[in-house]
Design an enzyme around this catalytic site. Structure first.
Site, PDB file in Angstrom:
ATOM      1  N   ASP A  73      -3.011  -3.006  -5.337  1.00 42.60           N
ATOM      2  CA  ASP A  73      -2.001  -4.001  -5.133  1.00 42.60           C
ATOM      3  C   ASP A  73      -0.882  -4.084  -6.200  1.00 42.60           C
ATOM      4  O   ASP A  73       0.283  -4.362  -6.005  1.00 42.60           O
ATOM      5  CB  ASP A  73      -2.588  -5.367  -4.587  1.00 42.60           C
ATOM      6  CG  ASP A  73      -3.054  -5.418  -3.053  1.00 42.60           C
ATOM      7  OD1 ASP A  73      -3.017  -4.264  -2.484  1.00 42.60           O
ATOM      8  OD2 ASP A  73      -3.863  -6.072  -2.754  1.00 42.60           O
ATOM      9  N   HIS A  87      -9.131  -2.218  -5.676  1.00 44.69           N
ATOM     10  CA  HIS A  87      -7.907  -2.487  -4.521  1.00 44.69           C
ATOM     11  C   HIS A  87      -6.867  -3.501  -5.435  1.00 44.69           C
ATOM     12  O   HIS A  87      -5.569  -3.425  -4.907  1.00 44.69           O
ATOM     13  CB  HIS A  87      -8.394  -2.906  -3.317  1.00 44.69           C
ATOM     14  CG  HIS A  87      -7.285  -3.168  -2.316  1.00 44.69           C
ATOM     15  ND1 HIS A  87      -7.004  -2.298  -1.534  1.00 44.69           N
ATOM     16  CD2 HIS A  87      -6.805  -4.627  -1.851  1.00 44.69           C
ATOM     17  CE1 HIS A  87      -5.747  -2.580  -0.803  1.00 44.69           C
ATOM     18  NE2 HIS A  87      -5.656  -3.885  -0.996  1.00 44.69           N
ATOM     19  N   HIS A  94      -0.671 -11.449  -5.069  1.00 45.71           N
ATOM     20  CA  HIS A  94       0.806 -11.201  -4.845  1.00 45.71           C
ATOM     21  C   HIS A  94       1.600 -12.135  -5.498  1.00 45.71           C
ATOM     22  O   HIS A  94       2.587 -11.719  -5.979  1.00 45.71           O
ATOM     23  CB  HIS A  94       0.879 -10.972  -3.435  1.00 45.71           C
ATOM     24  CG  HIS A  94       0.083  -9.643  -2.691  1.00 45.71           C
ATOM     25  ND1 HIS A  94       0.478  -8.485  -3.129  1.00 45.71           N
ATOM     26  CD2 HIS A  94      -0.876  -9.866  -1.978  1.00 45.71           C
ATOM     27  CE1 HIS A  94      -0.549  -7.705  -2.285  1.00 45.71           C
ATOM     28  NE2 HIS A  94      -0.963  -8.490  -1.746  1.00 45.71           N
ATOM     29  N   HIS A 125       0.960  -1.178  -0.024  1.00 45.57           N
ATOM     30  CA  HIS A 125      -0.132  -0.084   0.054  1.00 45.57           C
ATOM     31  C   HIS A 125       1.002   1.276  -0.014  1.00 45.57           C
ATOM     32  O   HIS A 125       0.388   2.352  -0.720  1.00 45.57           O
ATOM     33  CB  HIS A 125      -0.994   0.131   1.304  1.00 45.57           C
ATOM     34  CG  HIS A 125      -1.920  -1.127   1.152  1.00 45.57           C
ATOM     35  ND1 HIS A 125      -2.729  -1.316   2.365  1.00 45.57           N
ATOM     36  CD2 HIS A 125      -2.085  -2.158   0.469  1.00 45.57           C
ATOM     37  CE1 HIS A 125      -3.459  -2.615   2.017  1.00 45.57           C
ATOM     38  NE2 HIS A 125      -2.951  -2.889   0.906  1.00 45.57           N
ATOM     39  N   HIS A 157      56.627   5.700 -32.203  1.00 46.10           N
ATOM     40  CA  HIS A 157      56.937   4.501 -31.375  1.00 46.10           C
ATOM     41  C   HIS A 157      56.972   3.421 -32.131  1.00 46.10           C
ATOM     42  O   HIS A 157      56.067   2.660 -32.847  1.00 46.10           O
ATOM     43  CB  HIS A 157      55.597   4.493 -30.567  1.00 46.10           C
ATOM     44  CG  HIS A 157      55.909   3.487 -29.244  1.00 46.10           C
ATOM     45  ND1 HIS A 157      55.523   2.094 -29.224  1.00 46.10           N
ATOM     46  CD2 HIS A 157      56.334   3.735 -28.220  1.00 46.10           C
ATOM     47  CE1 HIS A 157      55.949   1.453 -28.091  1.00 46.10           C
ATOM     48  NE2 HIS A 157      56.594   2.533 -27.339  1.00 46.10           N
TER      49      HIS A 157
END
Length: 425
Positions: A237, A233, A260, A77, A329
């Site tokens: 989530d 809701h 979840h 939340h 070089h």
């Protein structure tokens, strides 16, 4: 999109939804690229847990973060409030093992954030743009994400309860939309499950003040905030769980009857791809010139192809017959000077360090070189792959292990120490 934090600290207190423990949270502003971390102020040493999916240790009736024996329960939340307001840099100091439930939604957190104010930095907010199909499914439950121009969440639930049944909401993400459509949706539960949850040590702080409760055939609360508050809701989530990717998602999330466990599995898939993508970069010579102060003939890096946060960088130097140093070089048998191979390694490490926000605009100076070995001459036509592994960084001082390869064969290596100082110092 720019990175955001809050302008002022925020303090909220109450009891945890599942633990029932009294608890207090303090949200504090954090600089760009900090992310969100929870600090357990009630424990010795005040241990920290970063809000990323790698730290998820529990997904039953809520999302729990943990490191070792240290845990913070039911973080979704709070994280949903941050996600809805596009805030990705906050320090959360917490005096217990769970944030306060308050009214069971994200609304109190959002109201406190709006009261404190939102600070927008000048630093770009990284995002994860979905470019392929991802899916997590089990039996009749499914969550997937596909490419889309914005973050969109389409969620369908189907409960065998006369006051819920089938509900569907299609949500196109925005701060105003989150405040209006999602953030007030409260968590819900069934009276028939309550005693069993208490035996498991869950829902110990649940009440009609923070939960929409359902008996066998009715809603026990006086009223709902939305006619379809239950599915809203669920979206709340999902947004909180998606936040554990560590950056905003650009894609269309489609979910059916999930919770979840499915959300977190999906984020793990995204996180795996994010980390592989994040390491691969393609900085061309113009990008490098924006970071390094070096110029021809002493700019010795053509491309940066990989960055691993705080650990490693890989650059490319194409050695051609036209290099200015070949004029003197060994012009009859040109060999790249070893000191310039070391310099090229150093430039990769400095490009890596100077690309970080806190070091922008500084100048890199050598402070030491140890354990240098040259194993094979580097000649025109070779492509040097220059890898630096970060051994130590403290403040503006750094130490790296540099390795140069041609066709995957190690040709030179050494430990380089450097200091980053303010320009003009």
């Amino acid at each position: 999109m720019k990175q955001k934090t809050i302008k002022e600290p925020i303090k909220l207190s109450g009891k945890g939804l599942h633990t029932g423990n009294p608890t207090e949270v303090i949200f504090e502003p954090a600089p760009p690229d900090s992310g969100v971390k929870f600090i357990r102020m009630d424990l010795p040493g005040q241990p920290e847990i970063k809000a990323i999916v790698e730290n998820v240790v529990g997904i039953e009736r809520g999302t729990t973060l943990g490191l070792g024996d240290v845990k913070v329960h039911t973080v979704e939340h709070v994280l949903s409030a941050f996600a809805g307001m596009n805030i990705y840099n906050v320090t959360v100091k917490i005096s217990g093992n769970e944030p306060p439930a308050l009214d069971g939604s994200s609304r109190p957190f959002v109201e406190a954030i709006l009261k404190a104010g939102i600070h927008e930095s000048e630093v770009e907010q990284p995002v994860f743009k979905v470019e392929k199909f991802y899916e997590v499914s089990k039996n009749d439950k499914k969550i997937l994400v596909i490419p889309h121009k914005n973050l969109r969440v389409s969620f369908t639930i189907d409960y065998p309860h006369p006051k819920i049944a089938v509900q569907h909401v299609d949500y196109e993400s925005s701060e105003a939309g989150f405040i209006e459509e999602i953030n007030g949706a409260r968590t819900f539960g069934f009276v028939t499950d309550y005693e069993e949850l208490k035996k498991k040590g869950q829902a110990l702080g649940a009440s009609l003040d923070n939960t929409v409760a359902l008996s066998e055939d009715k809603i026990l609360n006086p009223d709902l905030r939305y006619p379809d508050e239950f599915v809203r809701h669920k979206i709340l989530d999902v947004l909180g769980d998606l936040y554990l990717l560590g950056r905003p998602i650009i894609g269309h999330v489609i979910a059916f009857k999930t919770g979840h466990a499915h959300n977190v599995q999906l984020v793990r898939q995204l996180r795996t791809d994010l980390l592989s993508r994040k390491n691969l970069v393609n900085w061309n010579i113009n990008d490098i010139k924006k970071i390094l102060p070096h110029r021809f003939p002493f700019l010795l890096v053509d491309r940066i192809i990989e960055i691993v946060d705080g650990k490693k960088a890989v650059g490319i130097k194409n050695v051609t017959a036209n290099e200015s140093f070949f004029n003197g070089h060994f012009p009859q048998q040109p060999v790249m000077p070893g000191v310039l191979i070391i310099e090229a390694m150093a430039q990769v490490s400095c490009a890596f360090m100077l690309s970080q926000t806190q070091h922008a605009g500084k100048l890199p100076y050598f402070t030491g070189i140890d354990n240098v070995r040259f194993r094979q001459p580097v000649i025109p036509g070779d492509c040097l792959e220059l890898t630096v592994h970060v051994l130590k960084v403290k403040g503006n001082m750094g130490k790296v292990l540099g390795e140069a390869r041609v066709n995957e064969k190690l040709v030179a290596s050494g430990e380089l120490m450097f200091s980053l100082v303010d320009a003009g110092s």
